[in-house]
Motif scaffolding. Structure first.
Motif, PDB file in Angstrom:
ATOM      1  N   ALA A  59       0.832  -1.205   0.000  1.00  0.00           N
ATOM      2  CA  ALA A  59       0.000   0.000   0.000  1.00  0.00           C
ATOM      3  C   ALA A  59       0.866   1.254   0.000  1.00  0.00           C
ATOM      4  CB  ALA A  59      -0.923  -0.005   1.206  1.00  0.00           C
ATOM      5  N   ARG A  60       0.497   2.213  -0.821  1.00  0.00           N
ATOM      6  CA  ARG A  60       1.210   3.479  -0.911  1.00  0.00           C
ATOM      7  C   ARG A  60       0.466   4.651  -0.275  1.00  0.00           C
ATOM      8  NH1 ARG A  60       6.657   3.404  -2.571  1.00  0.00           N
ATOM      9  NH2 ARG A  60       6.929   2.022  -4.358  1.00  0.00           N
ATOM     10  N   ASP A  61      -0.859   4.575  -0.228  1.00  0.00           N
ATOM     11  CA  ASP A  61      -1.608   5.754   0.213  1.00  0.00           C
ATOM     12  C   ASP A  61      -2.992   5.349   0.692  1.00  0.00           C
ATOM     13  OD1 ASP A  61      -2.052   8.657   0.469  1.00  0.00           O
ATOM     14  OD2 ASP A  61      -3.478   8.383  -1.156  1.00  0.00           O
ATOM     15  N   MET A  62      -3.528   6.150   1.630  1.00  0.00           N
ATOM     16  CA  MET A  62      -4.922   6.039   2.059  1.00  0.00           C
ATOM     17  C   MET A  62      -5.553   7.424   1.995  1.00  0.00           C
ATOM     18  SD  MET A  62      -5.187   3.389   5.221  1.00  0.00           S
ATOM     19  CE  MET A  62      -4.827   1.648   5.012  1.00  0.00           C
ATOM     20  N   GLU A  63      -6.781   7.483   1.547  1.00  0.00           N
ATOM     21  CA  GLU A  63      -7.495   8.752   1.405  1.00  0.00           C
ATOM     22  C   GLU A  63      -8.885   8.617   2.004  1.00  0.00           C
ATOM     23  OE1 GLU A  63      -8.025  12.745  -0.637  1.00  0.00           O
ATOM     24  OE2 GLU A  63      -6.414  11.580   0.272  1.00  0.00           O
ATOM     25  N   HIS A  64      -9.165   9.413   3.038  1.00  0.00           N
ATOM     26  CA  HIS A  64     -10.491   9.413   3.649  1.00  0.00           C
ATOM     27  C   HIS A  64     -11.337  10.522   3.035  1.00  0.00           C
ATOM     28  CE1 HIS A  64     -13.338  11.225   6.563  1.00  0.00           C
ATOM     29  NE2 HIS A  64     -13.714   9.974   6.687  1.00  0.00           N
ATOM     30  N   PHE A  65     -12.624  10.248   2.859  1.00  0.00           N
ATOM     31  CA  PHE A  65     -13.546  11.278   2.387  1.00  0.00           C
ATOM     32  C   PHE A  65     -14.955  10.896   2.808  1.00  0.00           C
ATOM     33  CE2 PHE A  65     -12.780   8.175  -0.918  1.00  0.00           C
ATOM     34  CZ  PHE A  65     -14.043   7.844  -1.400  1.00  0.00           C
ATOM     35  N   GLN A  66     -15.840  11.866   2.724  1.00  0.00           N
ATOM     36  CA  GLN A  66     -17.215  11.675   3.147  1.00  0.00           C
ATOM     37  C   GLN A  66     -18.158  12.098   2.038  1.00  0.00           C
ATOM     38  OE1 GLN A  66     -18.163  13.568   6.876  1.00  0.00           O
ATOM     39  NE2 GLN A  66     -20.348  13.098   6.756  1.00  0.00           N
ATOM     40  N   ILE A  67     -19.157  11.278   1.780  1.00  0.00           N
ATOM     41  CA  ILE A  67     -20.212  11.596   0.828  1.00  0.00           C
ATOM     42  C   ILE A  67     -21.540  11.466   1.562  1.00  0.00           C
ATOM     43  CG2 ILE A  67     -21.337  10.996  -1.350  1.00  0.00           C
ATOM     44  CD1 ILE A  67     -18.713   9.879  -2.332  1.00  0.00           C
ATOM     45  N   ASP A  68     -22.244  12.567   1.690  1.00  0.00           N
ATOM     46  CA  ASP A  68     -23.442  12.625   2.528  1.00  0.00           C
ATOM     47  C   ASP A  68     -23.072  12.143   3.926  1.00  0.00           C
ATOM     48  OD1 ASP A  68     -24.974  13.650   0.425  1.00  0.00           O
ATOM     49  OD2 ASP A  68     -25.414  11.643  -0.335  1.00  0.00           O
TER      50      ASP A  68
ATOM     51  N   VAL B 176      -7.759   2.917  -0.610  1.00  0.00           N
ATOM     52  CA  VAL B 176      -6.419   2.362  -0.421  1.00  0.00           C
ATOM     53  C   VAL B 176      -5.763   2.173  -1.783  1.00  0.00           C
ATOM     54  CG1 VAL B 176      -5.059   0.468   0.532  1.00  0.00           C
ATOM     55  CG2 VAL B 176      -7.181   1.159   1.662  1.00  0.00           C
ATOM     56  N   ALA B 177      -4.565   2.726  -1.951  1.00  0.00           N
ATOM     57  CA  ALA B 177      -3.812   2.569  -3.197  1.00  0.00           C
ATOM     58  C   ALA B 177      -2.864   1.383  -3.055  1.00  0.00           C
ATOM     59  CB  ALA B 177      -3.031   3.841  -3.511  1.00  0.00           C
ATOM     60  N   ASN B 178      -3.234   0.244  -3.654  1.00  0.00           N
ATOM     61  CA  ASN B 178      -2.354  -0.918  -3.686  1.00  0.00           C
ATOM     62  C   ASN B 178      -1.406  -0.786  -4.875  1.00  0.00           C
ATOM     63  OD1 ASN B 178      -3.343  -2.278  -1.417  1.00  0.00           O
ATOM     64  ND2 ASN B 178      -5.017  -3.209  -2.583  1.00  0.00           N
TER      65      ASN B 178
ATOM     66  N   LEU C 107     -13.034   1.370   0.760  1.00  0.00           N
ATOM     67  CA  LEU C 107     -13.729   0.828   1.923  1.00  0.00           C
ATOM     68  C   LEU C 107     -14.794   1.806   2.389  1.00  0.00           C
ATOM     69  CD1 LEU C 107     -10.467  -0.155   3.808  1.00  0.00           C
ATOM     70  CD2 LEU C 107     -11.923  -1.744   2.563  1.00  0.00           C
ATOM     71  N   ARG C 108     -15.846   1.284   2.994  1.00  0.00           N
ATOM     72  CA  ARG C 108     -16.898   2.140   3.541  1.00  0.00           C
ATOM     73  C   ARG C 108     -17.118   1.811   5.011  1.00  0.00           C
ATOM     74  NH1 ARG C 108     -22.870   1.988   1.040  1.00  0.00           N
ATOM     75  NH2 ARG C 108     -22.943   0.072   2.275  1.00  0.00           N
TER      76      ARG C 108
ATOM     77  N   VAL D 190      -2.732   0.735 -11.713  1.00  0.00           N
ATOM     78  CA  VAL D 190      -1.469   0.299 -12.311  1.00  0.00           C
ATOM     79  C   VAL D 190      -0.322   0.939 -11.532  1.00  0.00           C
ATOM     80  CG1 VAL D 190      -0.147   0.075 -14.449  1.00  0.00           C
ATOM     81  CG2 VAL D 190      -2.651   0.264 -14.553  1.00  0.00           C
ATOM     82  N   GLY D 191       0.233   0.189 -10.599  1.00  0.00           N
ATOM     83  CA  GLY D 191       1.302   0.754  -9.778  1.00  0.00           C
ATOM     84  C   GLY D 191       0.843   2.009  -9.058  1.00  0.00           C
ATOM     85  N   ALA D 192      -0.330   1.940  -8.410  1.00  0.00           N
ATOM     86  CA  ALA D 192      -0.941   3.130  -7.820  1.00  0.00           C
ATOM     87  C   ALA D 192      -0.087   3.699  -6.691  1.00  0.00           C
ATOM     88  CB  ALA D 192      -2.336   2.797  -7.297  1.00  0.00           C
ATOM     89  N   TYR D 193       0.046   5.021  -6.682  1.00  0.00           N
ATOM     90  CA  TYR D 193       0.813   5.729  -5.664  1.00  0.00           C
ATOM     91  C   TYR D 193      -0.056   6.600  -4.768  1.00  0.00           C
ATOM     92  CZ  TYR D 193       5.937   5.404  -5.738  1.00  0.00           C
ATOM     93  OH  TYR D 193       7.233   5.018  -5.545  1.00  0.00           O
ATOM     94  N   ASP D 194      -1.174   7.086  -5.299  1.00  0.00           N
ATOM     95  CA  ASP D 194      -1.904   8.120  -4.566  1.00  0.00           C
ATOM     96  C   ASP D 194      -3.360   8.154  -4.998  1.00  0.00           C
ATOM     97  OD1 ASP D 194      -1.993  10.796  -3.007  1.00  0.00           O
ATOM     98  OD2 ASP D 194      -2.725  11.380  -4.985  1.00  0.00           O
ATOM     99  N   TRP D 195      -4.255   8.370  -4.007  1.00  0.00           N
ATOM    100  CA  TRP D 195      -5.649   8.698  -4.259  1.00  0.00           C
ATOM    101  C   TRP D 195      -5.897  10.128  -3.775  1.00  0.00           C
ATOM    102  CZ3 TRP D 195      -8.793   6.167  -7.289  1.00  0.00           C
ATOM    103  CH2 TRP D 195      -8.756   4.768  -7.388  1.00  0.00           C
ATOM    104  N   THR D 196      -6.651  10.901  -4.529  1.00  0.00           N
ATOM    105  CA  THR D 196      -7.034  12.250  -4.117  1.00  0.00           C
ATOM    106  C   THR D 196      -8.524  12.439  -4.364  1.00  0.00           C
ATOM    107  OG1 THR D 196      -4.858  13.204  -4.552  1.00  0.00           O
ATOM    108  CG2 THR D 196      -6.729  14.724  -4.535  1.00  0.00           C
ATOM    109  N   HIS D 197      -9.242  12.810  -3.319  1.00  0.00           N
ATOM    110  CA  HIS D 197     -10.678  13.068  -3.423  1.00  0.00           C
ATOM    111  C   HIS D 197     -10.917  14.575  -3.477  1.00  0.00           C
ATOM    112  CE1 HIS D 197     -14.464  14.256  -1.335  1.00  0.00           C
ATOM    113  NE2 HIS D 197     -14.970  13.411  -2.203  1.00  0.00           N
TER     114      HIS D 197
END
Length: 626
Positions: free
Chosen positions: A380-389, A396-398, A412-413, A430-437
């Motif tokens: 894992a390279r990165d985790m990004e938390h966000f909220q929708i409603d 998780v960026a694998n 994940l929810r 593909v070789g994920a490094y980062d998630w951005t919401h």
């Protein structure tokens, strides 16, 4: 006479309607809420109206402002059986509502003319004070909850530019031709003019990114507020000022007329993190203070793998806690219903083995983070938390599984019943490094930085948007060893900038100067509904971009992580937005090899902290203003 009312100060409509507590209307009382130490209005079911003519406010205008916000601070102890009117502006001749805010079953409803806009709310569940703000600007209506969660609705019929206030009146607690009276407690009903009313009334929860024009000044005692009031807005009837509960103190929000511009950075503090670090996350826990978590990617010889958490004390970071990690790549701090979490993305000891990334939970009694949930991940390279409603998500960026770079990353929810994150959706990366919401006009997006497919770094990264409970692909953009996305806005324009870190593959067949890349800024074209290339910036193994706004100036800071070159390749660069000139380099910082920047404030000071990717010595820099 036509006017926009930019000089109309925030007005508490309750104070205007009831200037003296000795003259309360029949059925209306003022109660003291001992839990939150505030006085508030309460209505009986047969209470008389609290109302006043609108022209008492608009002395120099004949029209209602077409850009405005209404903030309502209230406490509800039960769910209403039918709609209860909190506030309305009504026409005295026809007795029809022009504008109203209504509390319904599980919803807050904003209405103007015959159009109704519904927003889900959980105001009934915790029986605490909450502040709801409705902001009308252009063709969009935004509801802000407790200065944090924002939801946007497109307005089907734009609010009129010329809405006459003659023969109209404000009514609080009851709408004309409505029998049901609001049965909760009201302490503030505030009208603020201007499109940026929510920004001016609410302090930024993520410091710097929402602007530094708001200077917070502490009021003298008595000014204490309770934990249940954190984020809520109050109105000081004596000073005619908006105040917000921040960390147990009511603080005034005041727009500063002083203009500050970043001059340069000065060294402030060196930190021994214990090992090389790839990420730093600065966060605040209300009532406890400011913290910084460093993701240590390696462990000292013969010692267990841990990462360090520091606490900001008297203008310096001090070591506070060490948390067990395994080749940590990044930290993510987030809050769920007044519970605080810190999640680490663990790379693990081998790409051939699955490892666990960990979510830590803040224990309020012990004032420490303790392991809460283990999440199986692949490098894992990165985790990004966000909220929708009302739903909380963790992306998780694998990065890779063995020698396979094309693997599933996971969204994940949070399941409220189980108090755990569970798998919601898999997305091929593909070789994920980062998630951005990020959000644009109420739509939720996720951008993934894809870095390497096993043959080349010149591949597509992808942008997804949320539709009917799932994320679907929206757009792809060609990137070159992408490691980070950063979203920001300037005025009404939306931008995305990617950090391209490595140039390998057939496009660089001589295999030279691999770290020399061009990172790209994209700008949203609303007509085409796509992000388009806006500006290309030469970088040298760019790992991280940070956007910061100081006054009216916008800056982008890039970490050029590889210090193996010469000249400017040794330097991280600060770019300033200069309109037609776009982003222009204005400052160069000679730093240690760094993989991540984070920005934070302390009082009126601004700091930049970076994670050292090559040694255990990271650094805090202080902004010098001109």
């Amino acid at each position: 006479m036509l006017c926009f009312l930019p000089d109309l100060k925030p007005v508490d409509l309750l104070e205007v309607a009831v200037p003296s507590l000795n003259k309360l209307p029949a059925g209306v009382s003022v109660l003291y809420d001992s839990q939150s130490h505030v006085h508030a209005f309460q209505f009986t079911r047969d209470a008389s109206d609290i109302y006043f003519r609108a022209d008492r406010l608009f002395l120099r205008c004949s029209f209602f402002p077409y850009e405005f916000s209404l903030f309502v601070s209230m406490k509800v102890t039960r769910q209403p059986r039918r709609e209860e009117c909190v506030l309305s502006l009504f026409d005295e001749r026809s007795q029809k509502r022009v504008i109203s805010v209504v509390l319904s079953r599980g919803k807050m409803v904003f209405q103007f003319k015959e159009k109704r806009y519904k927003f889900k709310t959980t105001v009934y569940r915790d029986k605490r004070w909450h502040t709801y703000g409705f902001s009308m600007a252009a063709e969009f209506l935004t509801m802000t909850t407790d200065c944090g969660n924002q939801r946007v609705r497109a307005v089907r019929t734009p609010f009129p530019n010329f809405l006459p206030v003659a023969n109209t009146s404000f009514s609080i607690g009851r709408c004309k031709k409505r029998r049901t009276i609001f049965q909760g407690m009201l302490k503030d009903v505030i009208l603020v003019t201007g499109a940026d009313a929510a920004v001016r009334a609410c302090p930024p929860r993520v410091t710097i990114r929402q602007g530094l024009d708001n200077v917070i000044r502490t009021f003298p005692a008595p000014s204490q507020c309770e934990w249940t009031d954190v984020g809520n807005i109050a109105f000081d009837i004596y000073a005619s000022k908006l105040k917000v509960c921040v960390n147990g103190v009511w603080r005034e929000v005041e727009v500063s007329t002083e203009k500050r511009r970043l001059d340069y950075m000065i060294p402030h503090q060196q930190l021994d993190t214990g090992a090389e670090s790839l990420d730093v996350e600065v966060f605040d826990i209300p009532g406890e203070g400011k913290f910084a978590a460093f993701a240590n990617a390696a462990a000292p010889s013969g010692k267990p793998s841990v990462s360090a958490v520091f606490k900001w004390v008297n203008g310096k970071f001090e070591i506070y806690q060490k948390l067990e990690t395994e080749a940590a790549q990044s930290w993510e701090f987030f809050e769920i219903k007044n519970q605080f979490f810190l999640a680490v993305a663990n790379y693990g000891s081998s790409t051939a083995q699955q490892t666990n990334s960990t979510i830590y939970k803040w224990r309020k009694r012990r004032k420490k983070f303790k392991p809460y949930q283990q999440i199986p991940t692949w490098t894992a390279r990165d985790m990004e938390h966000f909220q929708i409603d009302d739903n909380h998500y963790l992306a998780v960026a694998n990065h890779a599984e063995g020698d396979r770079n094309m693997i599933d990353s996971i969204v994940l929810r949070w399941e409220e019943k189980d108090k755990r994150f569970k798998e919601h959706q898999r997305i091929m990366t593909v070789g994920a490094y980062d998630w951005t919401h990020f959000q644009v006009n109420g739509f939720h997006f996720l951008a993934v930085a894809n870095s390497f497919n096993g043959l080349t770094t010149l591949i597509d990264s992808a942008l997804y948007f949320y539709q009917e409970g799932m994320f679907v692909q929206f757009q792809t953009m060609e990137t070159n060893g992408a490691t980070d996305w950063e979203f920001f806005t300037i005025d009404k324009d939306a931008f995305l900038v990617v950090a391209n870190a490595y140039n390998y593959g057939s496009q660089n067949y001589l295999d030279i100067d691999n770290y020399a890349t061009n990172s790209t800024i994209y700008k949203l074209n609303p007509a085409k509904r796509a992000f388009e290339k806006f500006q290309s910036i030469p970088t040298f193994s760019a790992i991280d971009w940070e956007h910061v706004q100081i006054g009216e100036d916008h800056y982008l800071i890039v970490s050029n992580a590889q210090n193996g070159g010469t000249g400017d390749r040794l330097k991280s660069v600060i770019y300033r937005w200069q309109g037609m000139d776009r982003f222009v380099p204005v400052h160069y910082m000679v730093t240690r090899p760094n993989a991540d920047f984070d920005i934070f404030t302390d009082s009126e000071n601004i700091y930049l902290v970076y994670a050292n990717a090559k040694s255990s010595v990271s650094e805090v820099l202080k902004v010098k203003f001109v």
